[in-house]
Design a protein around this motif. Structure first.
Motif, PDB file in Angstrom:
ATOM      1  N   ILE A  74     -43.872 -16.534 -38.817  1.00 32.28           N
ATOM      2  CA  ILE A  74     -42.814 -15.524 -38.917  1.00 32.28           C
ATOM      3  C   ILE A  74     -42.492 -15.024 -37.513  1.00 32.28           C
ATOM      4  CG2 ILE A  74     -42.140 -13.288 -39.877  1.00 32.28           C
ATOM      5  CD1 ILE A  74     -44.299 -13.838 -42.102  1.00 32.28           C
ATOM      6  N   LYS A  75     -41.250 -15.208 -37.116  1.00 34.66           N
ATOM      7  CA  LYS A  75     -40.802 -14.798 -35.783  1.00 34.66           C
ATOM      8  C   LYS A  75     -39.534 -13.976 -35.937  1.00 34.66           C
ATOM      9  CE  LYS A  75     -43.609 -17.898 -33.731  1.00 34.66           C
ATOM     10  NZ  LYS A  75     -44.987 -17.514 -33.825  1.00 34.66           N
ATOM     11  N   GLY A  80     -36.006  -3.565 -33.542  1.00 32.61           N
ATOM     12  CA  GLY A  80     -35.935  -3.756 -32.099  1.00 32.61           C
ATOM     13  C   GLY A  80     -37.189  -4.308 -31.447  1.00 32.61           C
ATOM     14  N   VAL A  81     -38.158  -4.725 -32.259  1.00 32.55           N
ATOM     15  CA  VAL A  81     -39.430  -5.229 -31.722  1.00 32.55           C
ATOM     16  C   VAL A  81     -39.681  -6.634 -32.268  1.00 32.55           C
ATOM     17  CG1 VAL A  81     -41.927  -4.826 -31.615  1.00 32.55           C
ATOM     18  CG2 VAL A  81     -40.366  -2.883 -31.637  1.00 32.55           C
ATOM     19  N   ARG A  82     -40.086  -7.559 -31.400  1.00 33.32           N
ATOM     20  CA  ARG A  82     -40.436  -8.908 -31.838  1.00 33.32           C
ATOM     21  C   ARG A  82     -41.742  -8.837 -32.627  1.00 33.32           C
ATOM     22  NH1 ARG A  82     -36.976 -12.316 -30.596  1.00 33.32           N
ATOM     23  NH2 ARG A  82     -38.166 -14.020 -31.482  1.00 33.32           N
ATOM     24  N   VAL A  83     -41.716  -9.310 -33.879  1.00 32.33           N
ATOM     25  CA  VAL A  83     -42.905  -9.188 -34.735  1.00 32.33           C
ATOM     26  C   VAL A  83     -44.101  -9.920 -34.156  1.00 32.33           C
ATOM     27  CG1 VAL A  83     -41.674  -8.746 -36.888  1.00 32.33           C
ATOM     28  CG2 VAL A  83     -42.168 -11.087 -36.260  1.00 32.33           C
ATOM     29  N   GLU A  93     -48.814  -6.936 -39.572  1.00 36.35           N
ATOM     30  CA  GLU A  93     -48.717  -7.339 -40.985  1.00 36.35           C
ATOM     31  C   GLU A  93     -47.551  -6.626 -41.672  1.00 36.35           C
ATOM     32  OE1 GLU A  93     -50.337  -9.877 -41.713  1.00 36.35           O
ATOM     33  OE2 GLU A  93     -52.202  -9.811 -40.613  1.00 36.35           O
ATOM     34  N   ILE A  94     -47.406  -5.348 -41.385  1.00 37.97           N
ATOM     35  CA  ILE A  94     -46.310  -4.567 -41.976  1.00 37.97           C
ATOM     36  C   ILE A  94     -44.967  -5.124 -41.496  1.00 37.97           C
ATOM     37  CG2 ILE A  94     -45.203  -2.285 -42.038  1.00 37.97           C
ATOM     38  CD1 ILE A  94     -48.130  -1.132 -41.819  1.00 37.97           C
ATOM     39  N   ARG A  95     -44.880  -5.439 -40.227  1.00 33.51           N
ATOM     40  CA  ARG A  95     -43.629  -5.974 -39.666  1.00 33.51           C
ATOM     41  C   ARG A  95     -43.328  -7.370 -40.202  1.00 33.51           C
ATOM     42  NH1 ARG A  95     -41.043  -1.590 -38.924  1.00 33.51           N
ATOM     43  NH2 ARG A  95     -41.733  -0.335 -37.178  1.00 33.51           N
ATOM     44  N   TYR A  96     -44.378  -8.165 -40.458  1.00 34.84           N
ATOM     45  CA  TYR A  96     -44.151  -9.472 -41.096  1.00 34.84           C
ATOM     46  C   TYR A  96     -43.462  -9.263 -42.436  1.00 34.84           C
ATOM     47  CZ  TYR A  96     -47.348 -12.196 -38.012  1.00 34.84           C
ATOM     48  OH  TYR A  96     -47.963 -12.839 -36.963  1.00 34.84           O
ATOM     49  N   LEU A  97     -43.964  -8.327 -43.224  1.00 32.26           N
ATOM     50  CA  LEU A  97     -43.367  -8.055 -44.525  1.00 32.26           C
ATOM     51  C   LEU A  97     -41.930  -7.561 -44.358  1.00 32.26           C
ATOM     52  CD1 LEU A  97     -43.409  -7.863 -47.571  1.00 32.26           C
ATOM     53  CD2 LEU A  97     -44.616  -5.672 -47.356  1.00 32.26           C
ATOM     54  N   ASP A  98     -41.706  -6.647 -43.423  1.00 33.34           N
ATOM     55  CA  ASP A  98     -40.351  -6.156 -43.161  1.00 33.34           C
ATOM     56  C   ASP A  98     -39.413  -7.308 -42.821  1.00 33.34           C
ATOM     57  OD1 ASP A  98     -41.270  -3.545 -43.517  1.00 33.34           O
ATOM     58  OD2 ASP A  98     -41.357  -3.104 -41.365  1.00 33.34           O
ATOM     59  N   LYS A  99     -39.874  -8.217 -41.988  1.00 31.83           N
ATOM     60  CA  LYS A  99     -39.053  -9.352 -41.557  1.00 31.83           C
ATOM     61  C   LYS A  99     -38.715 -10.253 -42.739  1.00 31.83           C
ATOM     62  CE  LYS A  99     -36.951 -12.063 -38.676  1.00 31.83           C
ATOM     63  NZ  LYS A  99     -35.613 -11.661 -38.238  1.00 31.83           N
TER      64      LYS A  99
END
Length: 117
Positions: A74-75, A80-83, A93-99
């Motif tokens: 997941i990229k 505004g932040v690169r996961v 992990e939270i940002r992966y889900l958001d993405k």
């Protein structure tokens, strides 16, 4: 160092926002659940129990049966932040889900969202 507020927020309080974001773009709740199950290894009943008992994000991810190894594929950018550059493991992990939810809402096919698993 202060811990981010999202870590102690109940997963159940954010889950409806994931569902609403997807449904607003014509994607069903079942696909949101499929993404969560793919990422965490929870089963449908376990996910329902986590939502029912209002488990916080930290516990939700800490107790996940099997975080999907393909999540490292997941990229991209969320808020505004690169996961892939998020240093805190829980926040990543939270940002992966958001993405993944963002990709769903943007109409990406499920096989691509789930990294062809």
């Amino acid at each position: 160092m202060t811990r981010h507020k999202i870590f102690t927020t109940s997963f159940a309080s954010v889950y409806p926002h994931y569902v609403a974001k997807a449904e607003k773009k014509g994607r069903p709740r079942a696909e949101v659940d499929e993404i969560i199950l793919w990422l965490t290894g929870y089963g449908p009943e376990e996910l329902a129990a986590r939502l029912e008992d209002r488990t916080d994000f930290e516990t939700f991810f800490a107790e996940a049966p099997r975080m999907n190894p393909a999540r490292s594929l997941i990229k991209g950018v969320v808020c505004g932040v690169r996961v892939e550059e998020v240093e805190d493991p829980l926040m990543r992990e939270i940002r992966y889900l958001d993405k993944l939810i963002d990709e769903l809402a943007k109409g990406k096919p499920m096989n691509k969202i789930l990294r062809d698993s």
